[in-house]
Scaffold this motif. Structure first.
Motif, PDB file in Angstrom:
ATOM      1  N   ILE A 149      21.846  12.320  93.423  1.00 55.79           N
ATOM      2  CA  ILE A 149      23.143  12.785  94.163  1.00 55.79           C
ATOM      3  C   ILE A 149      24.410  12.980  93.038  1.00 55.79           C
ATOM      4  O   ILE A 149      25.024  13.684  93.014  1.00 55.79           O
ATOM      5  N   HIS A 150      24.235  12.213  91.930  1.00 60.89           N
ATOM      6  CA  HIS A 150      25.059  12.333  90.999  1.00 60.89           C
ATOM      7  C   HIS A 150      25.011  13.884  90.178  1.00 60.89           C
ATOM      8  O   HIS A 150      25.948  14.603  90.037  1.00 60.89           O
ATOM      9  N   PHE A 151      23.915  14.045  89.999  1.00 61.47           N
ATOM     10  CA  PHE A 151      23.523  15.510  89.282  1.00 61.47           C
ATOM     11  C   PHE A 151      24.097  16.729  90.274  1.00 61.47           C
ATOM     12  O   PHE A 151      24.937  17.506  89.874  1.00 61.47           O
ATOM     13  N   ALA A 152      23.831  16.554  91.576  1.00 59.46           N
ATOM     14  CA  ALA A 152      24.350  17.605  92.480  1.00 59.46           C
ATOM     15  C   ALA A 152      25.838  17.664  92.619  1.00 59.46           C
ATOM     16  O   ALA A 152      26.375  18.728  92.644  1.00 59.46           O
ATOM     17  N   ILE A 153      26.565  16.385  92.610  1.00 66.69           N
ATOM     18  CA  ILE A 153      27.881  16.380  92.583  1.00 66.69           C
ATOM     19  C   ILE A 153      28.309  17.097  91.563  1.00 66.69           C
ATOM     20  O   ILE A 153      29.403  17.696  91.359  1.00 66.69           O
ATOM     21  N   SER A 154      27.983  16.662  90.320  1.00 60.26           N
ATOM     22  CA  SER A 154      28.519  17.310  88.947  1.00 60.26           C
ATOM     23  C   SER A 154      28.245  18.747  88.951  1.00 60.26           C
ATOM     24  O   SER A 154      29.227  19.381  88.375  1.00 60.26           O
ATOM     25  N   ILE A 155      27.177  19.210  89.458  1.00 61.02           N
ATOM     26  CA  ILE A 155      27.062  20.582  89.192  1.00 61.02           C
ATOM     27  C   ILE A 155      28.128  21.367  90.161  1.00 61.02           C
ATOM     28  O   ILE A 155      28.742  22.469  89.839  1.00 61.02           O
TER      29      ILE A 155
ATOM     30  N   ILE B 230      31.076  23.985  88.578  1.00 61.69           N
ATOM     31  CA  ILE B 230      31.422  25.320  89.123  1.00 61.69           C
ATOM     32  C   ILE B 230      32.623  25.416  89.978  1.00 61.69           C
ATOM     33  O   ILE B 230      33.372  26.521  89.673  1.00 61.69           O
ATOM     34  N   TYR B 231      32.925  24.561  90.671  1.00 61.04           N
ATOM     35  CA  TYR B 231      34.364  24.632  91.412  1.00 61.04           C
ATOM     36  C   TYR B 231      35.381  24.732  90.236  1.00 61.04           C
ATOM     37  O   TYR B 231      36.353  25.731  90.146  1.00 61.04           O
ATOM     38  N   LEU B 232      35.456  24.091  89.231  1.00 62.62           N
ATOM     39  CA  LEU B 232      36.440  23.906  88.101  1.00 62.62           C
ATOM     40  C   LEU B 232      36.165  25.188  87.369  1.00 62.62           C
ATOM     41  O   LEU B 232      37.457  25.698  87.039  1.00 62.62           O
TER      42      LEU B 232
ATOM     43  N   GLU C  47      39.290  21.416  81.716  1.00 63.91           N
ATOM     44  CA  GLU C  47      38.834  20.538  82.746  1.00 63.91           C
ATOM     45  C   GLU C  47      37.407  20.397  82.882  1.00 63.91           C
ATOM     46  O   GLU C  47      36.754  19.452  83.134  1.00 63.91           O
ATOM     47  N   SER C  48      36.822  21.674  83.273  1.00 57.25           N
ATOM     48  CA  SER C  48      35.323  21.959  83.529  1.00 57.25           C
ATOM     49  C   SER C  48      34.666  21.210  82.239  1.00 57.25           C
ATOM     50  O   SER C  48      33.664  20.387  82.534  1.00 57.25           O
ATOM     51  N   GLY C  49      34.847  21.454  81.048  1.00 58.50           N
ATOM     52  CA  GLY C  49      34.253  21.087  79.804  1.00 58.50           C
ATOM     53  C   GLY C  49      34.340  19.560  79.869  1.00 58.50           C
ATOM     54  O   GLY C  49      33.344  18.805  79.531  1.00 58.50           O
TER      55      GLY C  49
ATOM     56  N   SER D 289      30.265  13.881  83.025  1.00 55.66           N
ATOM     57  CA  SER D 289      28.973  13.575  83.775  1.00 55.66           C
ATOM     58  C   SER D 289      27.718  13.313  82.934  1.00 55.66           C
ATOM     59  O   SER D 289      26.847  12.562  83.799  1.00 55.66           O
ATOM     60  N   VAL D 290      27.484  13.944  82.001  1.00 55.76           N
ATOM     61  CA  VAL D 290      26.173  13.868  81.284  1.00 55.76           C
ATOM     62  C   VAL D 290      26.424  12.296  80.576  1.00 55.76           C
ATOM     63  O   VAL D 290      25.235  11.721  80.691  1.00 55.76           O
ATOM     64  N   ILE D 291      27.468  11.937  79.988  1.00 56.62           N
ATOM     65  CA  ILE D 291      27.597  10.407  79.980  1.00 56.62           C
ATOM     66  C   ILE D 291      27.105   9.475  81.018  1.00 56.62           C
ATOM     67  O   ILE D 291      26.368   8.630  80.695  1.00 56.62           O
ATOM     68  N   VAL D 292      27.808   9.885  81.963  1.00 57.91           N
ATOM     69  CA  VAL D 292      27.356   8.957  83.233  1.00 57.91           C
ATOM     70  C   VAL D 292      25.967   8.865  83.459  1.00 57.91           C
ATOM     71  O   VAL D 292      25.291   8.049  83.940  1.00 57.91           O
ATOM     72  N   PHE D 293      25.372  10.306  83.701  1.00 59.11           N
ATOM     73  CA  PHE D 293      24.086  10.442  83.883  1.00 59.11           C
ATOM     74  C   PHE D 293      23.272   9.637  82.931  1.00 59.11           C
ATOM     75  O   PHE D 293      22.339   9.038  83.457  1.00 59.11           O
TER      76      PHE D 293
END
Length: 610
Positions: free
Chosen positions: A39-45, A49-51, A59-61, A67-71
């Protein structure tokens, strides 16, 4: 001992149920975390993409990095939960195995086939290794070094002092059931089925260094300087990459790329200069990461436990020598070797060669591993030895815990009397086991007569296997026991060898010659077990040969048991100067037309015939 110690079956069942609940809890948690990762991976992607579509590059970067740190945090926690899941699964299996051993269901346990040796003085005859063997009943080891240590104790005589140390250590460890099972579970999680890769690393630590200390120091400075220069030159190039892309002037491109190109050139030359040493290092340190993790985990368990017996504390002292922490040192070694193996694996990604060209990773690892080797070469073999020692001792302790009615024999002088009270075979179930008393003086030869199936061979094996147990520091299947320090030898299952043109009779003669040679070269007395000697020839030659052998053995530094069908041999005890011969027998009787055996040892020559 505690009351619970008298009921091991109830304890194992209780622990199995407790650990199964813990296993199910962590299994469920692991499934939840797997879903959370997806779920985290999907939401992050979706958000990235939205940003990006909203042209919010910064903001995207930032969100991508977050997201990578949380993952990675979720992944680390998930790995911990998966380890606990495997750990509690191992504890469930350990207690399940203990219950299987108590019911003598040994078919699924490792047989120790690598240690089978038909030329050995006793292991083949006494079911020490192989199918339905003592090794299966004892072995709780997970590393190859532990297995080899246990096999060595089963196969070779120990000193009187070592036997005493084993007895005291086993008694202490037997009561530490939680520590023992945790120790075993940690080894089980990282168990490997192939041969011991750690031995190759021991050889590596003993081999000459690839770099001198002075070279390591110089090279470490060069590597650090070049890594720093490569980093800043690369940063300089990237920081100005936008200007380079917009410009059509090659001078600008050359200006910004020259520093990094120079660093790459110098690093390539350095890497090429040490390539042969790197390749040699990779070959010598090829290892199994899982086994090293096991050694690391087991060492940590040994370091942290509070032991009482002097010998156990001595091993802890070896581990803590020079203020080193073996588990942490093994972890450093494992991480370096994993990094090196990954970089030179055929499955390695393309990033390692690039990073190696920039930061001299191979040279960094070469320096680090040579430094580790220089720092730990004296201790590494001892650390591995300690793991094997504690695994083997824990195996004997688990065996002792499972059989609280077994006794530790008193080890006496070589000239003392072998004495067993209520002696039984440890591989025969208690419900069907028949126990006997036996006393054998240092100059006695016991002749055991009786008909087929009366129990002669089983009794000889019973005495032999308990001698092996007692002389390795384990408890024996008896109520009381006294054992002198001596060598055990058996000749019970000699077989023909068609490829070498050996008949079973000739094979037995060779075996008897092996006995005489052992007696001749041994400083300690030899205790022999001979079953139906010279059975491969005619009755007259068998009788003549057996009498001659018995008289010869009576003059040597040896004593033991000889079984035979030949009742006439029992008359040797009546002859002059043959007071060293004692007659015992197993008898049978007919009841309601059936032949019955009580398997009880009685004094005198057998009086019954089939």
């Amino acid at each position: 001992m505690a009351d619970s110690y008298s009921h091991p079956q109830n304890i194992f069942q209780s622990k199995q149920n407790l650990y199964r609940k813990a296993f199910e809890k962590f299994t469920q948690r692991s499934k939840v975390l797997s879903l959370v990762r997806i779920i985290h991976f999907a939401i992050s992607i979706v958000f990235i993409i939205y940003l990006a579509n909203e042209r919010l590059q910064i903001e995207s970067g930032v969100f991508a990095v977050f997201s990578v740190i949380v993952f990675l945090g979720i992944l680390k926690y998930h790995n911990k939960i998966q380890y606990l899941e495997a750990y509690y699964a191992a504890l469930v299996k350990i207690n399940e195995d203990e219950l299987s051993r108590l019911s003598f269901q040994l078919v699924d346990f490792e047989e120790g086939k690598d240690f089978v040796n038909h030329e050995h003085p006793y292991t083949s005859d006494l079911a020490i290794f192989g199918e339905y063997s003592l090794f299966q009943l004892l072995n709780r080891t997970n590393t190859q070094v532990g297995k080899m240590k246990l096999a060595d104790w089963l196969s070779n005589p120990l000193s009187k002092r070592t036997i005493h140390n084993h007895q005291v250590s086993v008694k202490e460890l037997a009561e530490k059931i939680d520590w023992r099972q945790s120790f075993q579970a940690k080894g089980h999680v990282h168990k490997v089925k192939k041969l011991n890769y750690v031995n190759d690393l021991i050889e590596w630590t003993k081999a000459p260094s690839l770099l001198s200390k002075a070279m390591c120091l110089k090279l470490s400075v060069i590597q650090l300087v070049m890594a720093v220069l490569s980093f800043f030159s690369l940063f300089y190039f990237i920081a100005n990459s936008y200007e380079v892309l917009l410009s059509e002037d090659y001078k600008i491109l050359l200006q910004f790329s020259t520093p990094v190109l120079v660093c790459l050139l110098v690093n390539t030359i350095l890497n090429w200069s040490f390539q042969k040493k790197i390749i040699e290092l990779v070959k010598k340190t090829k290892h199994d990461s899982n086994e090293l993790r096991g050694v690391e985990s087991l060492l940590a368990s040994i370091e942290k436990e509070d032991f009482v017996h002097k010998r156990l504390k001595e091993f802890q002292h070896i581990l803590k020598k020079d203020r080193l922490h073996p588990a942490k040192e093994i972890k450093k070694l494992r991480e370096s070797l994993d990094f090196l193996d990954t970089g030179h694996s055929s499955l390695a990604n393309y990033f390692y060669p690039i990073l190696n060209s920039l930061f001299l990773l191979d040279i960094f690892l070469l320096i680090r591993l040579e430094g580790w080797k220089d720092r730990n070469t004296v201790f590494f073999g001892g650390w591995v030895e300690a793991v094997g020692y504690f695994e083997a001792l824990s195996s004997l302790a688990a065996f002792s815990y499972s059989h609280p009615k077994y006794t530790f024999p008193k080890i006496i002088d070589e000239s003392g009397t072998i004495s067993f009270k209520n002696l039984g075979h440890p591989l025969i179930e208690p419900d069907t086991r028949v126990c006997n008393d036996i006393s054998i003086k240092s100059d006695d030869i016991i002749l055991v007569t009786g008909s087929n199936m009366a129990g002669k061979s089983t009794f000889l094996r019973t005495v032999g296997i308990n001698m092996v147990l007692g002389l390795m520091g384990a408890p024996v299947c008896a109520k009381e026991a006294e054992l002198p320090f001596l060598h055990v030898f058996s000749s019970m299952q000699t077989q023909d060898n068609l490829s070498q043109g050996k008949s079973s009779f000739y094979a037995e003669l060779l075996r008897l010659r092996q006995l005489l040679e052992l007696i001749e070269k041994s400083e300690e007395p030899v205790f022999f077990l001979l079953d139906e000697i010279l059975k491969g020839t005619n009755s007259e030659d068998r009788h003549t040969g057996a009498v001659s052998l018995i008289k010869q053995l009576g003059k040597l530094n040896a004593h033991g048991l000889i079984s035979t069908h030949d009742l006439a041999i029992g008359k040797l005890a009546e002859q002059d100067n043959a007071g060293y011969i004692q007659n015992y027998s197993f008898n049978s009787h007919v009841e309601d037309g059936d032949l019955k055996f009580d398997y009880k040892l009685t004094a005198g020559v057998c009086k019954e015939k089939n």
